[in-house]
Scaffold this motif. Structure first.
Motif, PDB file in Angstrom:
ATOM      1  N   ASP A   1       0.859  -1.188   0.000  1.00 32.06           N
ATOM      2  CA  ASP A   1       0.000   0.000   0.000  1.00 32.06           C
ATOM      3  C   ASP A   1       0.889   1.229   0.000  1.00 32.06           C
ATOM      4  OD1 ASP A   1      -1.843   2.036   0.316  1.00 32.06           O
ATOM      5  OD2 ASP A   1      -2.690   1.256   2.179  1.00 32.06           O
ATOM      6  N   SER A   2       1.024   1.849  -1.169  1.00 32.81           N
ATOM      7  CA  SER A   2       1.925   2.995  -1.292  1.00 32.81           C
ATOM      8  C   SER A   2       1.420   4.226  -0.539  1.00 32.81           C
ATOM      9  CB  SER A   2       2.159   3.337  -2.773  1.00 32.81           C
ATOM     10  OG  SER A   2       0.968   3.753  -3.390  1.00 32.81           O
ATOM     11  N   ARG A   3       0.197   4.162  -0.013  1.00 32.67           N
ATOM     12  CA  ARG A   3      -0.344   5.277   0.772  1.00 32.67           C
ATOM     13  C   ARG A   3      -0.039   5.140   2.266  1.00 32.67           C
ATOM     14  NH1 ARG A   3      -6.494   6.195  -0.823  1.00 32.67           N
ATOM     15  NH2 ARG A   3      -6.406   6.458   1.410  1.00 32.67           N
ATOM     16  N   THR A   4       0.654   4.088   2.656  1.00 34.37           N
ATOM     17  CA  THR A   4       0.972   3.891   4.070  1.00 34.37           C
ATOM     18  C   THR A   4       1.784   5.081   4.580  1.00 34.37           C
ATOM     19  OG1 THR A   4       1.028   1.497   3.738  1.00 34.37           O
ATOM     20  CG2 THR A   4       2.023   2.334   5.761  1.00 34.37           C
ATOM     21  N   ALA A   5       1.328   5.656   5.660  1.00 33.62           N
ATOM     22  CA  ALA A   5       2.000   6.823   6.238  1.00 33.62           C
ATOM     23  C   ALA A   5       3.382   6.427   6.765  1.00 33.62           C
ATOM     24  CB  ALA A   5       1.158   7.399   7.367  1.00 33.62           C
ATOM     25  N   TYR A   6       4.323   7.335   6.593  1.00 37.37           N
ATOM     26  CA  TYR A   6       5.680   7.069   7.081  1.00 37.37           C
ATOM     27  C   TYR A   6       5.689   6.843   8.583  1.00 37.37           C
ATOM     28  CZ  TYR A   6       7.307   8.591   2.460  1.00 37.37           C
ATOM     29  OH  TYR A   6       7.529   8.713   1.118  1.00 37.37           O
ATOM     30  N   ALA A   7       4.823   7.514   9.304  1.00 30.70           N
ATOM     31  CA  ALA A   7       4.726   7.319  10.760  1.00 30.70           C
ATOM     32  C   ALA A   7       4.308   5.883  11.079  1.00 30.70           C
ATOM     33  CB  ALA A   7       3.742   8.319  11.362  1.00 30.70           C
ATOM     34  N   GLU A   8       3.391   5.339  10.289  1.00 28.25           N
ATOM     35  CA  GLU A   8       2.949   3.958  10.498  1.00 28.25           C
ATOM     36  C   GLU A   8       4.069   2.969  10.173  1.00 28.25           C
ATOM     37  OE1 GLU A   8      -0.382   0.856   8.730  1.00 28.25           O
ATOM     38  OE2 GLU A   8      -0.773   3.019   8.583  1.00 28.25           O
ATOM     39  N   ILE A   9       4.798   3.236   9.089  1.00 26.12           N
ATOM     40  CA  ILE A   9       5.938   2.378   8.731  1.00 26.12           C
ATOM     41  C   ILE A   9       6.975   2.428   9.849  1.00 26.12           C
ATOM     42  CG2 ILE A   9       7.854   2.046   7.110  1.00 26.12           C
ATOM     43  CD1 ILE A   9       6.001   3.246   4.921  1.00 26.12           C
ATOM     44  N   ALA A  10       7.248   3.621  10.329  1.00 24.65           N
ATOM     45  CA  ALA A  10       8.225   3.784  11.418  1.00 24.65           C
ATOM     46  C   ALA A  10       7.807   2.986  12.644  1.00 24.65           C
ATOM     47  CB  ALA A  10       8.370   5.265  11.759  1.00 24.65           C
ATOM     48  N   ARG A  11       6.537   3.065  12.993  1.00 26.39           N
ATOM     49  CA  ARG A  11       6.017   2.327  14.156  1.00 26.39           C
ATOM     50  C   ARG A  11       6.167   0.823  13.939  1.00 26.39           C
ATOM     51  NH1 ARG A  11       1.930   5.517  14.420  1.00 26.39           N
ATOM     52  NH2 ARG A  11       0.594   4.253  13.090  1.00 26.39           N
ATOM     53  N   ASP A  12       5.789   0.343  12.756  1.00 28.93           N
ATOM     54  CA  ASP A  12       5.859  -1.090  12.463  1.00 28.93           C
ATOM     55  C   ASP A  12       7.287  -1.628  12.486  1.00 28.93           C
ATOM     56  OD1 ASP A  12       3.120  -1.081  12.150  1.00 28.93           O
ATOM     57  OD2 ASP A  12       3.166  -1.258   9.956  1.00 28.93           O
ATOM     58  N   LEU A  13       8.239  -0.793  12.065  1.00 30.38           N
ATOM     59  CA  LEU A  13       9.634  -1.238  11.969  1.00 30.38           C
ATOM     60  C   LEU A  13      10.506  -0.763  13.125  1.00 30.38           C
ATOM     61  CD1 LEU A  13      10.198  -0.709   8.124  1.00 30.38           C
ATOM     62  CD2 LEU A  13       9.549  -2.809   9.332  1.00 30.38           C
ATOM     63  N   ASP A  14       9.879  -0.107  14.089  1.00 27.06           N
ATOM     64  CA  ASP A  14      10.583   0.422  15.264  1.00 27.06           C
ATOM     65  C   ASP A  14      11.709   1.375  14.848  1.00 27.06           C
ATOM     66  OD1 ASP A  14      10.865   0.714  18.021  1.00 27.06           O
ATOM     67  OD2 ASP A  14      12.378  -0.880  18.148  1.00 27.06           O
ATOM     68  N   LEU A  15      11.333   2.330  13.986  1.00 22.08           N
ATOM     69  CA  LEU A  15      12.255   3.361  13.521  1.00 22.08           C
ATOM     70  C   LEU A  15      11.625   4.725  13.779  1.00 22.08           C
ATOM     71  CD1 LEU A  15      13.000   1.868   9.984  1.00 22.08           C
ATOM     72  CD2 LEU A  15      14.541   1.819  11.951  1.00 22.08           C
ATOM     73  N   SER A  16      12.405   5.762  13.586  1.00 19.07           N
ATOM     74  CA  SER A  16      11.822   7.108  13.667  1.00 19.07           C
ATOM     75  C   SER A  16      11.206   7.454  12.316  1.00 19.07           C
ATOM     76  CB  SER A  16      12.891   8.134  14.039  1.00 19.07           C
ATOM     77  OG  SER A  16      13.744   8.356  12.946  1.00 19.07           O
ATOM     78  N   ARG A  17      10.247   8.369  12.347  1.00 22.21           N
ATOM     79  CA  ARG A  17       9.608   8.823  11.103  1.00 22.21           C
ATOM     80  C   ARG A  17      10.646   9.476  10.187  1.00 22.21           C
ATOM     81  NH1 ARG A  17       7.298  13.407   9.191  1.00 22.21           N
ATOM     82  NH2 ARG A  17       5.535  13.173   7.797  1.00 22.21           N
ATOM     83  N   ALA A  18      11.591  10.196  10.778  1.00 22.23           N
ATOM     84  CA  ALA A  18      12.638  10.865   9.990  1.00 22.23           C
ATOM     85  C   ALA A  18      13.502   9.852   9.248  1.00 22.23           C
ATOM     86  CB  ALA A  18      13.497  11.739  10.901  1.00 22.23           C
ATOM     87  N   VAL A  19      13.826   8.743   9.897  1.00 22.77           N
ATOM     88  CA  VAL A  19      14.637   7.710   9.248  1.00 22.77           C
ATOM     89  C   VAL A  19      13.882   7.137   8.046  1.00 22.77           C
ATOM     90  CG1 VAL A  19      15.578   5.366   9.517  1.00 22.77           C
ATOM     91  CG2 VAL A  19      16.055   7.101  11.244  1.00 22.77           C
ATOM     92  N   VAL A  20      12.600   6.833   8.233  1.00 22.25           N
ATOM     93  CA  VAL A  20      11.795   6.289   7.138  1.00 22.25           C
ATOM     94  C   VAL A  20      11.715   7.299   5.996  1.00 22.25           C
ATOM     95  CG1 VAL A  20       9.493   5.519   6.444  1.00 22.25           C
ATOM     96  CG2 VAL A  20      10.486   4.714   8.598  1.00 22.25           C
ATOM     97  N   THR A  21      11.446   8.554   6.320  1.00 23.07           N
ATOM     98  CA  THR A  21      11.367   9.610   5.309  1.00 23.07           C
ATOM     99  C   THR A  21      12.676   9.706   4.536  1.00 23.07           C
ATOM    100  OG1 THR A  21       9.775  10.844   6.636  1.00 23.07           O
ATOM    101  CG2 THR A  21      10.948  12.071   4.931  1.00 23.07           C
ATOM    102  N   ASN A  22      13.783   9.732   5.243  1.00 28.12           N
ATOM    103  CA  ASN A  22      15.101   9.823   4.586  1.00 28.12           C
ATOM    104  C   ASN A  22      15.384   8.614   3.708  1.00 28.12           C
ATOM    105  OD1 ASN A  22      15.594  12.307   5.759  1.00 28.12           O
ATOM    106  ND2 ASN A  22      16.746  11.451   7.469  1.00 28.12           N
TER     107      ASN A  22
END
Length: 145
Positions: free
Chosen positions: A17-38
């Motif tokens: 799902d390409s609409r998955t929010a970066y915050a949700e990805i970060a939560r699922d992978l135990d990362l920060s939102r900034a790391v996912v965004t970068n």
């Protein structure tokens, strides 16, 4: 760019799902939102990610018949044939092989409309040697990691 395990994990989520929010990805992978965004931005810059797109359910928009046409062409006219076929309304994508073949994925509302396009449009294109029509019964896709 060498793909790292964390990049693959992010890609798998976005692939579903390409609409998955970066915050949700970060939560699922135990990362920060900034790391996912970068990470996503870097993969876009490096052309690992080309587009964020949608995956249509063709049956729900009246396109019941899914076909893969295998079209053998004259080598000299392959590119022109490919470009002409790609302009047809029902065509989703085309793959070109080194053997002057085109694999055309297309959707149609009925067998009659498929037959009409093949007979009245595709068969009329100069340089086509043979057309093989394959009805797709099931379509599955996954990220190849």
């Amino acid at each position: 760019m060498k793909i790292k395990d964390i990049d693959i994990s992010i890609l798998k989520i976005l692939f579903e799902d390409s609409r998955t929010a970066y915050a949700e990805i970060a939560r699922d992978l135990d990362l920060s939102r900034a790391v996912v965004t970068n990470k996503v931005n870097a993969m876009c810059e490096d052309k690992v990610i080309n587009n964020f797109t949608i995956d249509l359910n063709y049956e729900n928009i009246g396109q019941e018949i899914h076909v893969m046409l295998e079209i053998e062409t004259s080598p000299q006219e392959n590119t022109e044939i490919r470009d002409t076929i790609f302009k047809l309304r029902n065509v989703e994508r085309i793959f070109t092989t080194s053997e002057s073949k085109l694999f055309v994925f297309a959707y149609f509302p009925s067998m009659q409309s498929l037959n009409t396009v093949i007979q009245e449009e595709i068969n009329q294109i100069k340089g086509i040697i043979k057309i093989k029509t394959n009805i797709v019964l099931e379509k599955r896709k996954k990220i190849p990691f």
